[in-house]
Motif scaffolding. Structure first.
Motif, PDB file in Angstrom:
ATOM      1  N   HIS A  19     -41.730  -0.564  87.269  1.00 13.03           N
ATOM      2  CA  HIS A  19     -41.837  -1.509  86.158  1.00 13.03           C
ATOM      3  C   HIS A  19     -40.606  -1.429  85.257  1.00 13.03           C
ATOM      4  N   GLY A  20     -39.930  -0.269  85.286  1.00 15.34           N
ATOM      5  CA  GLY A  20     -38.760  -0.083  84.453  1.00 15.34           C
ATOM      6  C   GLY A  20     -37.641   0.599  85.208  1.00 15.34           C
ATOM      7  N   LEU A  21     -36.393   0.225  84.876  1.00 11.23           N
ATOM      8  CA  LEU A  21     -35.206   0.846  85.442  1.00 11.23           C
ATOM      9  C   LEU A  21     -34.293   1.238  84.292  1.00 11.23           C
ATOM     10  N   ILE A  22     -33.845   2.482  84.270  1.00  9.03           N
ATOM     11  CA  ILE A  22     -33.003   2.967  83.189  1.00  9.03           C
ATOM     12  C   ILE A  22     -31.881   3.817  83.755  1.00  9.03           C
ATOM     13  N   GLY A  23     -30.693   3.719  83.147  1.00 11.36           N
ATOM     14  CA  GLY A  23     -29.616   4.587  83.591  1.00 11.36           C
ATOM     15  C   GLY A  23     -28.250   4.064  83.235  1.00 11.36           C
ATOM     16  N   GLY A  24     -27.230   4.826  83.618  1.00  9.97           N
ATOM     17  CA  GLY A  24     -25.847   4.445  83.409  1.00  9.97           C
ATOM     18  C   GLY A  24     -25.231   3.954  84.698  1.00  9.97           C
ATOM     19  N   LYS A  25     -24.324   3.005  84.581  1.00  8.11           N
ATOM     20  CA  LYS A  25     -23.652   2.402  85.735  1.00  8.11           C
ATOM     21  C   LYS A  25     -24.665   1.934  86.780  1.00  8.11           C
ATOM     22  N   LEU A  26     -25.670   1.233  86.308  1.00 10.97           N
ATOM     23  CA  LEU A  26     -26.729   0.768  87.198  1.00 10.97           C
ATOM     24  C   LEU A  26     -26.200  -0.250  88.189  1.00 10.97           C
ATOM     25  N   GLU A  27     -26.599  -0.071  89.424  1.00  6.19           N
ATOM     26  CA  GLU A  27     -26.277  -1.038  90.471  1.00  6.19           C
ATOM     27  C   GLU A  27     -27.483  -1.939  90.667  1.00  6.19           C
ATOM     28  N   LEU A  28     -27.288  -3.215  90.466  1.00 11.27           N
ATOM     29  CA  LEU A  28     -28.401  -4.154  90.570  1.00 11.27           C
ATOM     30  C   LEU A  28     -27.828  -5.532  90.869  1.00 11.27           C
ATOM     31  N   ASN A  29     -28.434  -6.215  91.827  1.00  7.61           N
ATOM     32  CA  ASN A  29     -28.028  -7.579  92.127  1.00  7.61           C
ATOM     33  C   ASN A  29     -29.264  -8.397  92.475  1.00  7.61           C
ATOM     34  N   GLU A  30     -29.066  -9.668  92.775  1.00  9.55           N
ATOM     35  CA  GLU A  30     -30.205 -10.557  93.015  1.00  9.55           C
ATOM     36  C   GLU A  30     -31.012 -10.124  94.231  1.00  9.55           C
ATOM     37  N   ALA A  31     -30.335  -9.653  95.271  1.00  4.63           N
ATOM     38  CA  ALA A  31     -31.054  -9.210  96.467  1.00  4.63           C
ATOM     39  C   ALA A  31     -31.935  -8.009  96.156  1.00  4.63           C
ATOM     40  N   MET A  32     -31.444  -7.106  95.324  1.00  4.92           N
ATOM     41  CA  MET A  32     -32.240  -5.939  94.943  1.00  4.92           C
ATOM     42  C   MET A  32     -33.420  -6.353  94.074  1.00  4.92           C
ATOM     43  N   HIS A  69     -22.033  -5.918  84.594  1.00  6.99           N
ATOM     44  CA  HIS A  69     -22.319  -5.427  85.948  1.00  6.99           C
ATOM     45  C   HIS A  69     -23.746  -5.761  86.378  1.00  6.99           C
ATOM     46  N   LEU A  70     -24.490  -6.430  85.509  1.00  8.48           N
ATOM     47  CA  LEU A  70     -25.883  -6.755  85.803  1.00  8.48           C
ATOM     48  C   LEU A  70     -26.076  -8.277  85.861  1.00  8.48           C
ATOM     49  N   PRO A  71     -26.976  -8.754  86.725  1.00 15.62           N
ATOM     50  CA  PRO A  71     -27.141 -10.204  86.939  1.00 15.62           C
ATOM     51  C   PRO A  71     -28.045 -10.829  85.864  1.00 15.62           C
ATOM     52  N   LEU A  72     -27.470 -11.112  84.685  1.00 15.90           N
ATOM     53  CA  LEU A  72     -28.269 -11.586  83.558  1.00 15.90           C
ATOM     54  C   LEU A  72     -29.021 -12.874  83.892  1.00 15.90           C
ATOM     55  N   LYS A  73     -28.373 -13.808  84.554  1.00 19.99           N
ATOM     56  CA  LYS A  73     -29.039 -15.074  84.881  1.00 19.99           C
ATOM     57  C   LYS A  73     -30.275 -14.830  85.735  1.00 19.99           C
ATOM     58  N   ALA A  74     -30.154 -13.974  86.741  1.00 24.84           N
ATOM     59  CA  ALA A  74     -31.295 -13.672  87.610  1.00 24.84           C
ATOM     60  C   ALA A  74     -32.384 -12.924  86.847  1.00 24.84           C
ATOM     61  N   LEU A  75     -31.995 -12.034  85.951  1.00 25.13           N
ATOM     62  CA  LEU A  75     -32.985 -11.328  85.129  1.00 25.13           C
ATOM     63  C   LEU A  75     -33.748 -12.314  84.250  1.00 25.13           C
ATOM     64  N   ASN A  76     -33.044 -13.263  83.666  1.00 21.88           N
ATOM     65  CA  ASN A  76     -33.715 -14.271  82.846  1.00 21.88           C
ATOM     66  C   ASN A  76     -34.688 -15.105  83.671  1.00 21.88           C
ATOM     67  N   GLN A  77     -34.251 -15.492  84.854  1.00 20.94           N
ATOM     68  CA  GLN A  77     -35.101 -16.326  85.712  1.00 20.94           C
ATOM     69  C   GLN A  77     -36.381 -15.601  86.100  1.00 20.94           C
ATOM     70  N   ARG A  78     -36.301 -14.292  86.273  1.00 15.10           N
ATOM     71  CA  ARG A  78     -37.471 -13.502  86.648  1.00 15.10           C
ATOM     72  C   ARG A  78     -38.197 -12.924  85.438  1.00 15.10           C
ATOM     73  N   ARG A  79     -37.756 -13.301  84.236  1.00 10.90           N
ATOM     74  CA  ARG A  79     -38.359 -12.845  82.987  1.00 10.90           C
ATOM     75  C   ARG A  79     -38.374 -11.318  82.901  1.00 10.90           C
ATOM     76  N   ILE A  80     -37.238 -10.736  83.258  1.00  7.79           N
ATOM     77  CA  ILE A  80     -37.059  -9.285  83.161  1.00  7.79           C
ATOM     78  C   ILE A  80     -36.205  -9.009  81.933  1.00  7.79           C
ATOM     79  N   LEU A  81     -36.697  -8.181  81.053  1.00  7.83           N
ATOM     80  CA  LEU A  81     -35.985  -7.851  79.830  1.00  7.83           C
ATOM     81  C   LEU A  81     -34.784  -6.956  80.140  1.00  7.83           C
ATOM     82  N   LEU A  82     -33.657  -7.257  79.520  1.00 11.62           N
ATOM     83  CA  LEU A  82     -32.467  -6.415  79.625  1.00 11.62           C
ATOM     84  C   LEU A  82     -32.145  -5.844  78.251  1.00 11.62           C
TER      85      LEU A  82
END
Length: 337
Positions: free
Chosen positions: A52-65, A84-97
């Motif tokens: 439900h949550g992901l936390i850390g430094g230099k996080l690797e994250l993309n749309e496929a993940m 380094h994070l896919p803000l548009k995809a996070l918004n589309q999936r309603r994931i808080l950044l």
């Protein structure tokens, strides 16, 4: 802690202390990874798929993940930048950044001024001269540096960090301050006498140009060959923003040809900087390994803010510093999986 809350799952990567991990473990099952590479990527993805949550430094994250993480509700990065994070995809999936602004402002401004001082006074070059046994007589003009006090400091991007750099220059070194920003900064103008300029004018007037802008499509190669040609041949470029804000080949050429005098760089297009990069061998370049916020105190504060953002979201009190707060849903709306 009730079983409903404990059923939350968190993936944590890098930079967390034992106390911070314990705080997370009080409300969730935590999968901790000191690093993520090919040897444990499958385990990381398996954990992420339940998180439900992901936390850390230099996080690797993309749309496929993200597609493999249907339960993910919040990403808490231990950084102020999030390019380094896919803000548009996070918004589309309603994931808080969530990110960690403010707590690193003063430390990063210290780093910028360290680069200014080192570049102007040729600190690394002259330190190496002593170390290598080359100091055999009085230092002559061929090794002289350039004063910092009284020189015009141009800040490209007058946000929190840019303003902190400007304060150091104006109040500590009597430097006239020029700045670029999307809107005027009355506080800087009133307190420091700063003057707003268009980028081209700032580049032409400043003795030291300091980059402090976020990286995005608008700032990609903001400093290119044309921009460098507008700078004084005696000027120095300081970059604490992101490597891709500068056209690196154009910068190398300007430094080789004398188009500008020097550069102080904490960020690069490729990090770590390849050993064979010309930037690593040039006497008129001061390089540091992306250490803008790298002090014990600041990194601890950044990690703690990231933890507080994540826990605040999960327990329903809300994040402290969210990038896209409009997508936030309270903890009781999180669908358990």
């Amino acid at each position: 802690m009730d079983e409903q809350t404990k059923s939350w799952r968190i993936v944590a990567v890098r930079r967390l202390s034992e106390a911070q991990l314990e705080a997370l473990s009080e409300v969730a099952e935590v999968d901790y990874f000191e690093d993520v590479d090919e040897s444990n990527r499958a385990d990381f993805m398996a954990a992420l798929s339940r998180a439900h949550g992901l936390i850390g430094g230099k996080l690797e994250l993309n749309e496929a993940m993200l597609a493999e993480a249907p339960a993910l509700q919040v990403v808490s990065t231990i950084s102020v930048g999030y390019d380094h994070l896919p803000l548009k995809a996070l918004n589309q999936r309603r994931i808080l950044l969530c990110n960690t602004p403010d707590v690193l402002t003063e430390t990063t401004a210290d780093t910028a001024f360290m680069l200014i001082m080192a570049t102007q006074r040729r600190l690394v070059e002259l330190s190496n001269l002593v170390r290598d046994g080359g100091w055999r007589t009085h230092i002559g003009p061929e090794y002289f540096g350039i004063d910092v006090h009284g020189k015009t400091l141009g800040i490209v991007g007058a946000g929190r960090i840019g303003a902190a750099i400007a304060r150091r220059g104006a109040l500590g070194f009597g430097m006239p301050i020029l700045y670029t920003a999307a809107s005027s900064k009355p506080a800087l103008e009133q307190q420091l006498g700063a003057k707003r300029r268009e980028l081209n004018d700032l580049l032409a007037e400043a003795d030291i140009v300091c980059l402090s802008v976020p990286y995005n499509s608008d700032t990609h190669h903001l400093i290119d060959a044309d921009a460098l040609a507008r700078m004084k041949t005696t000027a120095a470029l300081i970059n604490i923003a992101r490597g891709k804000v500068v056209d690196e080949p154009a910068l190398i050429e300007a430094l080789h040809s004398g188009g500008i005098r020097a550069a102080g760089l904490d960020v690069f297009v490729e990090e770590p900087l390849p050993p064979d990069s010309p930037l690593a061998a040039m006497d008129n370049v001061v390089t540091t390994p992306h250490i803008g916020s790298a002090t014990h105190e600041t990194r601890e504060a950044m990690a703690q803010l990231a933890v507080d953002n994540l826990l605040g979201t999960l327990i329903g009190s809300g994040p402290l510093t969210a990038v896209n707060e409009h997508v936030w849903r309270r903890a009781d709306a999180i669908e358990e999986t």
